[in-house]
Design a protein around this motif. Sequence first.
Motif, PDB file in Angstrom:
ATOM      1  N   ILE A 295       0.841  -1.203   0.000  1.00 18.23           N
ATOM      2  CA  ILE A 295       0.000   0.000   0.000  1.00 18.23           C
ATOM      3  C   ILE A 295       0.872   1.248   0.000  1.00 18.23           C
ATOM      4  O   ILE A 295       0.580   2.242  -0.684  1.00 18.23           O
ATOM      5  N   GLY A 296       1.975   1.194   0.741  1.00 14.74           N
ATOM      6  CA  GLY A 296       2.897   2.319   0.742  1.00 14.74           C
ATOM      7  C   GLY A 296       3.511   2.568  -0.624  1.00 14.74           C
ATOM      8  O   GLY A 296       3.798   3.721  -0.989  1.00 14.74           O
ATOM      9  N   TRP A 297       3.714   1.513  -1.390  1.00 10.25           N
ATOM     10  CA  TRP A 297       4.309   1.630  -2.734  1.00 10.25           C
ATOM     11  C   TRP A 297       3.283   2.064  -3.778  1.00 10.25           C
ATOM     12  O   TRP A 297       3.485   3.039  -4.507  1.00 10.25           O
ATOM     13  N   LEU A 298       2.173   1.342  -3.853  1.00 17.54           N
ATOM     14  CA  LEU A 298       1.202   1.542  -4.934  1.00 17.54           C
ATOM     15  C   LEU A 298       0.045   2.457  -4.562  1.00 17.54           C
ATOM     16  O   LEU A 298      -0.723   2.873  -5.435  1.00 17.54           O
ATOM     17  N   GLY A 299      -0.117   2.728  -3.276  1.00 19.16           N
ATOM     18  CA  GLY A 299      -1.268   3.501  -2.836  1.00 19.16           C
ATOM     19  C   GLY A 299      -2.417   2.585  -2.433  1.00 19.16           C
ATOM     20  O   GLY A 299      -2.309   1.355  -2.510  1.00 19.16           O
ATOM     21  N   PRO A 300      -3.548   3.158  -2.023  1.00 17.87           N
ATOM     22  CA  PRO A 300      -4.660   2.351  -1.505  1.00 17.87           C
ATOM     23  C   PRO A 300      -5.492   1.703  -2.616  1.00 17.87           C
ATOM     24  O   PRO A 300      -6.710   1.883  -2.698  1.00 17.87           O
ATOM     25  N   ILE A 301      -4.820   0.908  -3.466  1.00 19.58           N
ATOM     26  CA  ILE A 301      -5.534   0.245  -4.560  1.00 19.58           C
ATOM     27  C   ILE A 301      -5.585  -1.270  -4.355  1.00 19.58           C
ATOM     28  O   ILE A 301      -6.080  -1.993  -5.222  1.00 19.58           O
ATOM     29  N   LEU A 302      -5.074  -1.755  -3.208  1.00 22.83           N
ATOM     30  CA  LEU A 302      -5.118  -3.193  -2.959  1.00 22.83           C
ATOM     31  C   LEU A 302      -6.497  -3.607  -2.462  1.00 22.83           C
ATOM     32  O   LEU A 302      -7.096  -2.932  -1.605  1.00 22.83           O
ATOM     33  N   ARG A 303      -6.986  -4.683  -3.027  1.00 24.95           N
ATOM     34  CA  ARG A 303      -8.255  -5.273  -2.607  1.00 24.95           C
ATOM     35  C   ARG A 303      -8.008  -6.745  -2.323  1.00 24.95           C
ATOM     36  O   ARG A 303      -7.157  -7.366  -2.947  1.00 24.95           O
ATOM     37  N   GLU A 304      -8.761  -7.271  -1.387  1.00 22.02           N
ATOM     38  CA  GLU A 304      -8.559  -8.660  -0.967  1.00 22.02           C
ATOM     39  C   GLU A 304      -9.895  -9.359  -0.843  1.00 22.02           C
ATOM     40  O   GLU A 304     -10.896  -8.746  -0.464  1.00 22.02           O
ATOM     41  N   TYR A 305      -9.908 -10.634  -1.188  1.00 23.78           N
ATOM     42  CA  TYR A 305     -11.110 -11.420  -0.941  1.00 23.78           C
ATOM     43  C   TYR A 305     -10.724 -12.793  -0.412  1.00 23.78           C
ATOM     44  O   TYR A 305      -9.577 -13.229  -0.495  1.00 23.78           O
ATOM     45  N   TYR A 306     -11.717 -13.454   0.143  1.00 23.59           N
ATOM     46  CA  TYR A 306     -11.500 -14.788   0.709  1.00 23.59           C
ATOM     47  C   TYR A 306     -12.671 -15.674   0.341  1.00 23.59           C
ATOM     48  O   TYR A 306     -13.837 -15.254   0.350  1.00 23.59           O
ATOM     49  N   GLY A 307     -12.350 -16.903   0.008  1.00 25.05           N
ATOM     50  CA  GLY A 307     -13.349 -17.914  -0.329  1.00 25.05           C
ATOM     51  C   GLY A 307     -12.616 -19.149  -0.790  1.00 25.05           C
ATOM     52  O   GLY A 307     -11.452 -19.369  -0.448  1.00 25.05           O
ATOM     53  N   GLY A 308     -13.270 -19.964  -1.594  1.00 24.23           N
ATOM     54  CA  GLY A 308     -12.645 -21.184  -2.094  1.00 24.23           C
ATOM     55  C   GLY A 308     -13.218 -21.573  -3.435  1.00 24.23           C
ATOM     56  O   GLY A 308     -14.172 -20.956  -3.930  1.00 24.23           O
TER      57      GLY A 308
END
Length: 516
Positions: A295-308
């Motif tokens: 996030i420090g490198w690219l900015g607040p563009i990270l998104r995460e999900y969880y499942g299977g």
Amino acid sequence: MDLASAPAAIRSAGHERPYPLFQDRAARIATGLRALGLAPGDRIAVVMRNEPAYLEVTTGAAQAGVSAVPVNWHFRHDDLAHVLSDSGSRAVFVHSDMLPAVTAHLPAGVRVIEAPVPAGTAAACGFDAPPVSGAHPVLDDWLAGYPPLADPVPDRPSTVIYSSGTTGRPKGVLREPVPAAALPDAVASFLSYFAVRPGGRTMIPAPLYHASPSQHAVLAVACGLDITLMPRFDAEEFLRLIEAHRVENVQVVPTMLVRLLRLPKEVRERYDLSSLTSVVHAAAPCPPHVKHAMIGWLGPILREYYGGSETGAVTWCDSEQWLAHPGTVGHPEGTCGVAVLGPDGRVLPPGETGEIYLRPADTWPRFTYLGDPAKRTAMESAALPGYVTIGDIGHLDEDGYLYLSDRLNDMVISGGVNIYPAEIEGCLLSLDGVRDAAVFGIPDAEYGEALAAHVQADPGAGLTADDVRAHVAARLAKYKVPGTVVFEAALPRDPSGKLFKRRLREPYWEGRDTKI
């Protein structure tokens, strides 16, 4: 040409397919499958690396009502024979270099279509493209002999994804076909959650035989996105491709983030990444220090999900939500649900750790395990209809955000205490000089299980086992310090970063009862 106005295409390693040609070839493959006698409900195996023809085969199969079975091309011998047989595939599409391994384990009566390996794909994977064998129909010639399919099925079947076999024999997840009426909602959700615009530009750096990149590709094709495929992940090449194709969205796994951060600062700053609007990650817990750094490198563009593979994505979080709830894998979205249950099946309150149960979205197709419906039944919660477990452990916070501890199979019970290796692995990755780490349980006469850590260190780092233990002891409880530390030249991971911990653990448990 201005890339923003360029026609969308599907490309990989210098090999590009414009959408009109892609769709024509896929429709001819669908007709060819019908000519081979395949009918809706049948299956084909696909043993191919990431390249446009791979998606043509899987798209054409779906149009014919046939389920594609993506096969991990690292599989050899028993695992390969198991998937080819267990899947009941009636035909197999295979790249020329993998033809000998496939034909050596092919069940009787299975038809073979050989796909030449594009030179760029072979080069990216570190080998010279072999000539076609001449023993089987060649994909380009074979599909050219058929017209495009005139009557594609309205409800497209899903791919049958096999697990990687990290903890046992690979198993196939068989999902119901996706109703045509549900596809627009699926496409809209994909565009929203992945923060990608209609007609946007995406990249898939992980092997298409895994569930997440496979589903990403299906929806990206349905949206007509410009797609760049990587035959093999390389950190600097990843950055180069983003700049060259003005990629807006990419889906990765945490191991890729670690490798990107290990690039020298001057290399990372060499490339223009300003086109990126979202970097989505999933498939494994991401160490918090890694995510903070990204996030420090690219900015607040990270998104995460969880499942299977069984449930699809159930929880989501963007960068702002993650920073407010560090370490979370998100909050259930839409009609999805999450609950944490104790060993007695009781729903646990926030803060208590137990087995995670998931409720898939209403639009997600129901599933079973190919040839093993009892396994599907065993996953269900008696207390919560519609909820299933995929074997993960974690807890919810007061705001309903989910946190993962580890896989149930990986949990170590030492002297009656539950220990979650993922936490220790994340700690080890924060030690300068550690490139990779795997922590697991080994036999112990007094405590039942003890902790072992296998570590890949940077060449010349000079790390010792005492250095590793001291680093963990300074940050975690004493009982989480590995007693056994082994240094490895490399840990057994597949190209997507999935760790085959079973290969490290098995020698310790040989001849004993274990959960490997």
